[in-house]
Design a protein around this motif. Structure first.
Motif, PDB file in Angstrom:
ATOM      1  N   ARG A  58       0.832  -1.202   0.000  1.00  0.00           N
ATOM      2  CA  ARG A  58       0.000   0.000   0.000  1.00  0.00           C
ATOM      3  C   ARG A  58       0.869   1.255   0.000  1.00  0.00           C
ATOM      4  NH1 ARG A  58      -2.376  -0.943   4.452  1.00  0.00           N
ATOM      5  NH2 ARG A  58      -4.099  -2.107   3.502  1.00  0.00           N
ATOM      6  N   GLU A  59       1.867   1.278   0.847  1.00  0.00           N
ATOM      7  CA  GLU A  59       2.763   2.429   0.941  1.00  0.00           C
ATOM      8  C   GLU A  59       3.490   2.660  -0.377  1.00  0.00           C
ATOM      9  OE1 GLU A  59       6.607   2.990   3.617  1.00  0.00           O
ATOM     10  OE2 GLU A  59       4.792   2.811   4.829  1.00  0.00           O
ATOM     11  N   ALA A  60       3.979   1.579  -0.980  1.00  0.00           N
ATOM     12  CA  ALA A  60       4.682   1.704  -2.257  1.00  0.00           C
ATOM     13  C   ALA A  60       3.752   2.179  -3.370  1.00  0.00           C
ATOM     14  CB  ALA A  60       5.311   0.361  -2.626  1.00  0.00           C
ATOM     15  N   LEU A  61       2.526   1.697  -3.377  1.00  0.00           N
ATOM     16  CA  LEU A  61       1.559   2.113  -4.396  1.00  0.00           C
ATOM     17  C   LEU A  61       1.248   3.594  -4.269  1.00  0.00           C
ATOM     18  CD1 LEU A  61      -0.542   1.710  -6.611  1.00  0.00           C
ATOM     19  CD2 LEU A  61      -2.125   0.820  -4.878  1.00  0.00           C
ATOM     20  N   VAL A  62       0.992   4.056  -3.068  1.00  0.00           N
ATOM     21  CA  VAL A  62       0.674   5.475  -2.872  1.00  0.00           C
ATOM     22  C   VAL A  62       1.865   6.344  -3.286  1.00  0.00           C
ATOM     23  CG1 VAL A  62      -0.001   7.249  -1.212  1.00  0.00           C
ATOM     24  CG2 VAL A  62      -0.987   4.953  -1.055  1.00  0.00           C
ATOM     25  N   ALA A  63       3.087   5.899  -2.972  1.00  0.00           N
ATOM     26  CA  ALA A  63       4.268   6.674  -3.352  1.00  0.00           C
ATOM     27  C   ALA A  63       4.360   6.819  -4.868  1.00  0.00           C
ATOM     28  CB  ALA A  63       5.520   5.996  -2.806  1.00  0.00           C
ATOM     29  N   ARG A  64       4.150   5.739  -5.585  1.00  0.00           N
ATOM     30  CA  ARG A  64       4.234   5.798  -7.044  1.00  0.00           C
ATOM     31  C   ARG A  64       3.117   6.651  -7.645  1.00  0.00           C
ATOM     32  NH1 ARG A  64       6.915   1.503  -5.344  1.00  0.00           N
ATOM     33  NH2 ARG A  64       8.526   0.512  -6.629  1.00  0.00           N
ATOM     34  N   LEU A  65       1.932   6.544  -7.079  1.00  0.00           N
ATOM     35  CA  LEU A  65       0.826   7.376  -7.566  1.00  0.00           C
ATOM     36  C   LEU A  65       1.076   8.852  -7.269  1.00  0.00           C
ATOM     37  CD1 LEU A  65      -2.231   5.183  -6.467  1.00  0.00           C
ATOM     38  CD2 LEU A  65      -1.408   5.547  -8.812  1.00  0.00           C
ATOM     39  N   LEU A  66       1.557   9.146  -6.061  1.00  0.00           N
ATOM     40  CA  LEU A  66       1.786  10.542  -5.703  1.00  0.00           C
ATOM     41  C   LEU A  66       2.827  11.170  -6.613  1.00  0.00           C
ATOM     42  CD1 LEU A  66       1.234  12.943  -3.842  1.00  0.00           C
ATOM     43  CD2 LEU A  66       3.033  12.073  -2.325  1.00  0.00           C
ATOM     44  N   LEU A  67       3.887  10.437  -6.927  1.00  0.00           N
ATOM     45  CA  LEU A  67       4.906  10.985  -7.819  1.00  0.00           C
ATOM     46  C   LEU A  67       4.293  11.368  -9.157  1.00  0.00           C
ATOM     47  CD1 LEU A  67       7.732  11.661  -8.753  1.00  0.00           C
ATOM     48  CD2 LEU A  67       8.111   9.217  -9.197  1.00  0.00           C
ATOM     49  N   ARG A  68       3.493  10.509  -9.737  1.00  0.00           N
ATOM     50  CA  ARG A  68       2.902  10.804 -11.039  1.00  0.00           C
ATOM     51  C   ARG A  68       1.960  12.015 -10.968  1.00  0.00           C
ATOM     52  NH1 ARG A  68       3.495   7.287 -15.113  1.00  0.00           N
ATOM     53  NH2 ARG A  68       4.798   5.461 -14.678  1.00  0.00           N
ATOM     54  N   HIS A  69       1.141  12.064  -9.928  1.00  0.00           N
ATOM     55  CA  HIS A  69       0.226  13.202  -9.803  1.00  0.00           C
ATOM     56  C   HIS A  69       0.988  14.501  -9.500  1.00  0.00           C
ATOM     57  CE1 HIS A  69      -3.522  11.053 -10.213  1.00  0.00           C
ATOM     58  NE2 HIS A  69      -3.185  10.183  -9.265  1.00  0.00           N
ATOM     59  N   ALA A  70       2.049  14.416  -8.717  1.00  0.00           N
ATOM     60  CA  ALA A  70       2.830  15.612  -8.404  1.00  0.00           C
ATOM     61  C   ALA A  70       3.507  16.162  -9.651  1.00  0.00           C
ATOM     62  CB  ALA A  70       3.873  15.281  -7.331  1.00  0.00           C
ATOM     63  N   LEU A  71       4.095  15.286 -10.453  1.00  0.00           N
ATOM     64  CA  LEU A  71       4.711  15.748 -11.697  1.00  0.00           C
ATOM     65  C   LEU A  71       3.678  16.387 -12.623  1.00  0.00           C
ATOM     66  CD1 LEU A  71       7.098  12.734 -12.422  1.00  0.00           C
ATOM     67  CD2 LEU A  71       7.773  15.023 -11.684  1.00  0.00           C
ATOM     68  N   SER A  72       2.488  15.803 -12.666  1.00  0.00           N
ATOM     69  CA  SER A  72       1.438  16.358 -13.529  1.00  0.00           C
ATOM     70  C   SER A  72       0.883  17.669 -12.991  1.00  0.00           C
ATOM     71  CB  SER A  72       0.303  15.337 -13.696  1.00  0.00           C
ATOM     72  OG  SER A  72       0.728  14.231 -14.464  1.00  0.00           O
ATOM     73  N   ALA A  73       1.005  17.889 -11.686  1.00  0.00           N
ATOM     74  CA  ALA A  73       0.612  19.185 -11.124  1.00  0.00           C
ATOM     75  C   ALA A  73       1.609  20.272 -11.489  1.00  0.00           C
ATOM     76  CB  ALA A  73       0.498  19.079  -9.603  1.00  0.00           C
ATOM     77  N   CYS A  74       2.832  19.859 -11.836  1.00  0.00           N
ATOM     78  CA  CYS A  74       3.872  20.818 -12.205  1.00  0.00           C
ATOM     79  C   CYS A  74       4.010  20.997 -13.709  1.00  0.00           C
ATOM     80  CB  CYS A  74       5.224  20.357 -11.635  1.00  0.00           C
ATOM     81  SG  CYS A  74       5.285  20.254  -9.834  1.00  0.00           S
ATOM     82  N   ARG A  75       3.659  19.967 -14.451  1.00  0.00           N
ATOM     83  CA  ARG A  75       3.696  20.033 -15.913  1.00  0.00           C
ATOM     84  C   ARG A  75       2.405  19.437 -16.463  1.00  0.00           C
ATOM     85  NH1 ARG A  75       8.988  20.393 -18.003  1.00  0.00           N
ATOM     86  NH2 ARG A  75       8.002  20.483 -20.048  1.00  0.00           N
ATOM     87  N   PRO A  76       1.750  20.049 -17.455  1.00  0.00           N
ATOM     88  CA  PRO A  76       0.460  19.558 -17.944  1.00  0.00           C
ATOM     89  C   PRO A  76       0.597  18.301 -18.788  1.00  0.00           C
ATOM     90  CG  PRO A  76       1.152  21.445 -19.229  1.00  0.00           C
ATOM     91  CD  PRO A  76       2.168  21.291 -18.128  1.00  0.00           C
ATOM     92  N   ARG A  77       0.582  17.162 -18.093  1.00  0.00           N
ATOM     93  CA  ARG A  77       0.713  15.878 -18.767  1.00  0.00           C
ATOM     94  C   ARG A  77      -0.080  14.845 -17.979  1.00  0.00           C
ATOM     95  NH1 ARG A  77       6.676  13.709 -19.849  1.00  0.00           N
ATOM     96  NH2 ARG A  77       6.704  15.750 -20.867  1.00  0.00           N
ATOM     97  N   PRO A  78      -0.750  13.918 -18.633  1.00  0.00           N
ATOM     98  CA  PRO A  78      -1.480  12.883 -17.894  1.00  0.00           C
ATOM     99  C   PRO A  78      -0.531  12.085 -16.996  1.00  0.00           C
ATOM    100  CG  PRO A  78      -2.166  12.904 -20.188  1.00  0.00           C
ATOM    101  CD  PRO A  78      -0.971  13.801 -20.100  1.00  0.00           C
ATOM    102  N   PRO A  79      -0.958  11.720 -15.797  1.00  0.00           N
ATOM    103  CA  PRO A  79      -0.070  11.005 -14.871  1.00  0.00           C
ATOM    104  C   PRO A  79       0.495   9.709 -15.433  1.00  0.00           C
ATOM    105  CG  PRO A  79      -2.034  11.778 -13.724  1.00  0.00           C
ATOM    106  CD  PRO A  79      -2.257  12.037 -15.182  1.00  0.00           C
ATOM    107  N   GLN A  80      -0.269   9.021 -16.264  1.00  0.00           N
ATOM    108  CA  GLN A  80       0.203   7.735 -16.784  1.00  0.00           C
ATOM    109  C   GLN A  80       1.286   7.883 -17.846  1.00  0.00           C
ATOM    110  OE1 GLN A  80      -2.856   8.950 -17.012  1.00  0.00           O
ATOM    111  NE2 GLN A  80      -3.804   8.559 -19.017  1.00  0.00           N
ATOM    112  N   ASP A  81       1.549   9.095 -18.321  1.00  0.00           N
ATOM    113  CA  ASP A  81       2.511   9.293 -19.405  1.00  0.00           C
ATOM    114  C   ASP A  81       3.950   9.481 -18.937  1.00  0.00           C
ATOM    115  OD1 ASP A  81       0.429   9.044 -21.119  1.00  0.00           O
ATOM    116  OD2 ASP A  81       0.434  11.134 -21.818  1.00  0.00           O
ATOM    117  N   TRP A  82       4.185   9.609 -17.644  1.00  0.00           N
ATOM    118  CA  TRP A  82       5.547   9.835 -17.164  1.00  0.00           C
ATOM    119  C   TRP A  82       6.365   8.557 -17.244  1.00  0.00           C
ATOM    120  CZ3 TRP A  82       6.997  14.678 -16.675  1.00  0.00           C
ATOM    121  CH2 TRP A  82       6.025  15.651 -16.408  1.00  0.00           C
ATOM    122  N   ARG A  83       7.634   8.712 -17.664  1.00  0.00           N
ATOM    123  CA  ARG A  83       8.576   7.602 -17.730  1.00  0.00           C
ATOM    124  C   ARG A  83       9.847   7.997 -16.979  1.00  0.00           C
ATOM    125  NH1 ARG A  83       4.523   5.806 -18.691  1.00  0.00           N
ATOM    126  NH2 ARG A  83       3.766   4.694 -20.544  1.00  0.00           N
TER     127      ARG A  83
END
Length: 258
Positions: A58-83
């Motif tokens: 659970r902790e690992a999942l939330v961390a990975r999700l938060l990173l994607r959403h945080a990057l998308s809050a800083c740059r306009p890109r869908p969260p699933q598109d980050w590599r």
């Protein structure tokens, strides 16, 4: 099925100052987390599948999700598109946005993600309930630090150690060396304005700036930013709509009393 994406930022530029995003880790929100599993890439999902303990997964999942959403809050890109790519010492970085630096930290009940343009950043979060006495030694503390810790009242030592430990962890992450950095060779003191500073920091550029703070009654955290110029001294705690967190809006400053 995927959860709601983070709303796009107001412009396409990288954030002007470091941004700190936090999310709660709570079994009561498992449905929210699991609904967003599709935002992760195949490698991330495979890594999660290897985690057998539910709290760890659970902790690992939330961390990975938060990173994607945080990057998308800083740059306009869908969260699933980050590599991501792996750099020196295995440090992850954004594949096609090298100007963005990030640091993740997660512990019991809390996940944090720090994002900044340029330079390097480090974030460490620790639960205040953690038993750290076995770490109160000359391998983790400089001699003056250890003497000062043991001179404090017994009930104050745990928080004092965690303040030092989180600053060193954040510094090590920002420097890119992680636990390879010999903690006993770095120590912190207070600058004239009350902000934490490296006692052995004689470098001019790149500059260092540190934040040390409590998060409610349960956690202690620290931030390190290493870059030629830190544009602002205040960092506002943020959340993302897709992940629960109730403490957004607080402003952190380097010279805030601990």
């Amino acid at each position: 099925m995927t959860g709601p994406a983070s709303p796009p930022a107001k412009d396409a530029r990288a954030p002007a100052t470091p941004r700190l995003f936090l999310a709660e880790v709570d079994a009561a929100h498992d449905a929210v987390y699991e609904a967003q599993l599709g935002l992760l890439d195949a490698d991330e999902r495979a890594r999660l599948a290897r985690l057998r303990l539910a709290p760890v997964r659970r902790e690992a999942l939330v961390a990975r999700l938060l990173l994607r959403h945080a990057l998308s809050a800083c740059r306009p890109r869908p969260p699933q598109d980050w590599r991501y790519l792996r750099g020196v010492y295995g440090r992850p970085r954004v594949a096609d946005a090298p100007e963005l630096s990030f640091s993740l930290s997660h512990c019991a009940g809390l996940v944090g993600c720090l994002v900044a343009p340029g330079g390097r950043v480090g974030l460490d979060l620790e639960p205040r309930a953690r038993d750290t006495q076995e770490l109160w030694n000359a391998r983790t503390l400089a001699p003056d630090e250890l003497a000062a810790l043991l001179a404090q009242a017994p009930e104050q030592r745990a928080d004092a150690f965690l303040r030092s430990w989180t600053l060193k962890e954040a510094c090590a992450k920002a420097g890119g060396r992680g636990l390879r950095l010999p903690f006993e060779r770095i120590a912190f003191a207070h600058a004239d304005d009350g902000a934490p500073r490296l006692q052995r920091d004689r470098a001019v550029p790149p500059a260092w700036r540190f934040w040390s703070f409590r998060l409610g009654a349960a956690h202690i955290g620290a931030i390190a930013v290493r870059r030629r110029r830190v544009a602002a001294q205040a960092i506002t705690i943020e959340s993302v709509p897709a992940l629960p967190y109730r403490g957004a809006g607080r402003v952190l400053r380097p010279a805030d009393p601990f």
